[in-house]
Design a protein around this motif. Structure first.
Motif, mmCIF file in Angstrom:
data_model
loop_
_atom_site.group_PDB
_atom_site.id
_atom_site.type_symbol
_atom_site.label_atom_id
_atom_site.label_comp_id
_atom_site.label_asym_id
_atom_site.label_seq_id
_atom_site.Cartn_x
_atom_site.Cartn_y
_atom_site.Cartn_z
ATOM 1 N N GLN A 19 0.823 -1.203 0.000
ATOM 2 C CA GLN A 19 0.000 0.000 0.000
ATOM 3 C C GLN A 19 0.864 1.262 0.000
ATOM 4 O OE1 GLN A 19 -2.766 -0.200 3.264
ATOM 5 N NE2 GLN A 19 -4.154 -1.555 2.155
ATOM 6 N N SER A 22 2.405 1.756 -3.459
ATOM 7 C CA SER A 22 1.389 2.264 -4.385
ATOM 8 C C SER A 22 1.124 3.737 -4.141
ATOM 9 C CB SER A 22 0.082 1.465 -4.223
ATOM 10 O OG SER A 22 0.262 0.127 -4.623
ATOM 11 N N TRP A 23 1.129 4.137 -2.883
ATOM 12 C CA TRP A 23 0.898 5.549 -2.550
ATOM 13 C C TRP A 23 2.040 6.411 -3.083
ATOM 14 C CZ3 TRP A 23 3.164 9.402 0.498
ATOM 15 C CH2 TRP A 23 2.337 10.481 0.832
ATOM 16 N N ASP A 25 3.932 5.753 -5.600
ATOM 17 C CA ASP A 25 3.799 5.783 -7.065
ATOM 18 C C ASP A 25 2.658 6.709 -7.489
ATOM 19 O OD1 ASP A 25 5.916 4.037 -7.530
ATOM 20 O OD2 ASP A 25 4.632 2.253 -7.593
ATOM 21 N N ASP A 26 1.518 6.581 -6.835
ATOM 22 C CA ASP A 26 0.348 7.379 -7.207
ATOM 23 C C ASP A 26 0.575 8.870 -6.976
ATOM 24 O OD1 ASP A 26 -0.928 5.044 -7.853
ATOM 25 O OD2 ASP A 26 -2.122 4.935 -6.011
ATOM 26 N N GLU A 27 1.338 9.186 -5.944
ATOM 27 C CA GLU A 27 1.614 10.587 -5.627
ATOM 28 C C GLU A 27 2.818 11.119 -6.394
ATOM 29 O OE1 GLU A 27 -0.225 12.587 -3.598
ATOM 30 O OE2 GLU A 27 -1.644 10.905 -3.525
ATOM 31 N N SER A 28 3.378 10.285 -7.264
ATOM 32 C CA SER A 28 4.538 10.638 -8.095
ATOM 33 C C SER A 28 5.786 10.961 -7.277
ATOM 34 C CB SER A 28 4.197 11.824 -9.023
ATOM 35 O OG SER A 28 3.189 11.461 -9.936
ATOM 36 N N ARG A 31 8.929 7.241 -9.700
ATOM 37 C CA ARG A 31 8.518 7.009 -11.073
ATOM 38 C C ARG A 31 9.185 5.748 -11.602
ATOM 39 N NH1 ARG A 31 8.797 13.267 -13.401
ATOM 40 N NH2 ARG A 31 6.862 13.969 -12.380
ATOM 41 N N ARG A 65 13.132 2.211 -8.950
ATOM 42 C CA ARG A 65 12.363 3.369 -9.356
ATOM 43 C C ARG A 65 13.300 4.548 -9.659
ATOM 44 N NH1 ARG A 65 8.839 0.031 -8.880
ATOM 45 N NH2 ARG A 65 6.723 0.314 -8.055
#
Length: 219
Positions: A19, A22-23, A25-28, A31, A65
């Motif tokens: 989780q 994912s957070w 990644d989602d919040e950039s 990358r 990343r």
């Protein structure tokens, strides 16, 4: 915190780590890696060899990343997920340097530092301590945990313990702890007076002492 962290199943902790990743990644904050396939595979094989025979061997998973906000860094998320940034790979002179970074992060995982740190710093995590391996209940129990982890800084004690674990692991795997001194020196020089270490965006104290400890561990 040590006792509570030990009671949280690694399966549950791994869900939390996924989780958090994912957070990020989602919040950039992170990358996709721009490293070529051959380089990534070489690093993965090095990581797998480091993890062979460890207590949580089956849980380890390496994610690469582009660092963006993290820059040259590595971080150990709950549940054995370790993130390595392209920027740190670019800074390293050798695979030994990268192995030293990964060994340090593995130390944080084996010693359950991520969960211990959160338990020490956040009331949110007290709810996590009551959660069993039932992953279906995780979402409600850990709302806001990714942001909490992003703010968590390891104590000097945690860093010292992870360093010592790394020195021992590197030697057991036929590698020299001097590589840890090498990469720490590069990180320190790149960041000037900000002695940046490996975890999240925090600064790490006593960089010179840690470099000296790595050199001493080879003697």
């Amino acid at each position: 915190a040590r006792g509570l962290a030990a009671r949280i199943p690694m399966e549950t902790e791994q869900v939390l780590g996924q989780q958090v990743l994912s957070w990020f990644d989602d919040e950039s904050w992170l990358r996709p890696s721009q490293l070529d396939f051959e380089r990534r595979e070489k690093i993965r094989k090095t990581f797998d060899r480091l993890c062979e025979g460890l207590s949580f061997e089956s849980f380890y998973h390496l994610e690469m990343r582009s660092g963006r906000l993290f820059g040259p860094n590595a971080l150990a998320l709950p549940g054995g997920i370790i993130v390595l940034t392209d920027e740190l790979v670019a800074l390293a002179d050798s695979t030994d340097d990268i192995a030293a970074v990964l060994a340090h992060e593995v130390g944080h995982v084996e010693l359950r530092h991520a969960m211990r740190g959160v338990l020490q710093n956040s009331i949110v995590a007290i709810a996590v301590a009551a959660v069993t391996a039932d992953a279906a209940n995780i979402g409600t129990a850990v709302a806001g945990l990714p942001a909490v982890l992003a703010q968590t800084k390891y104590s000097r004690e945690f860093e010292t313990d992870a360093d010592e674990f790394a020195f021992d692991l590197l030697q057991r795997k036929g590698r020299s702890p001097e590589a840890f001194a090498s990469i720490m020196t590069k990180l320190s020089e790149k960041n000037g007076s900000r002695a940046v270490g490996f975890h999240y965006l925090s600064t790490h104290p006593a960089t010179t002492e840690r470099i000296n400890n790595a050199v001493d561990a080879t003697r």
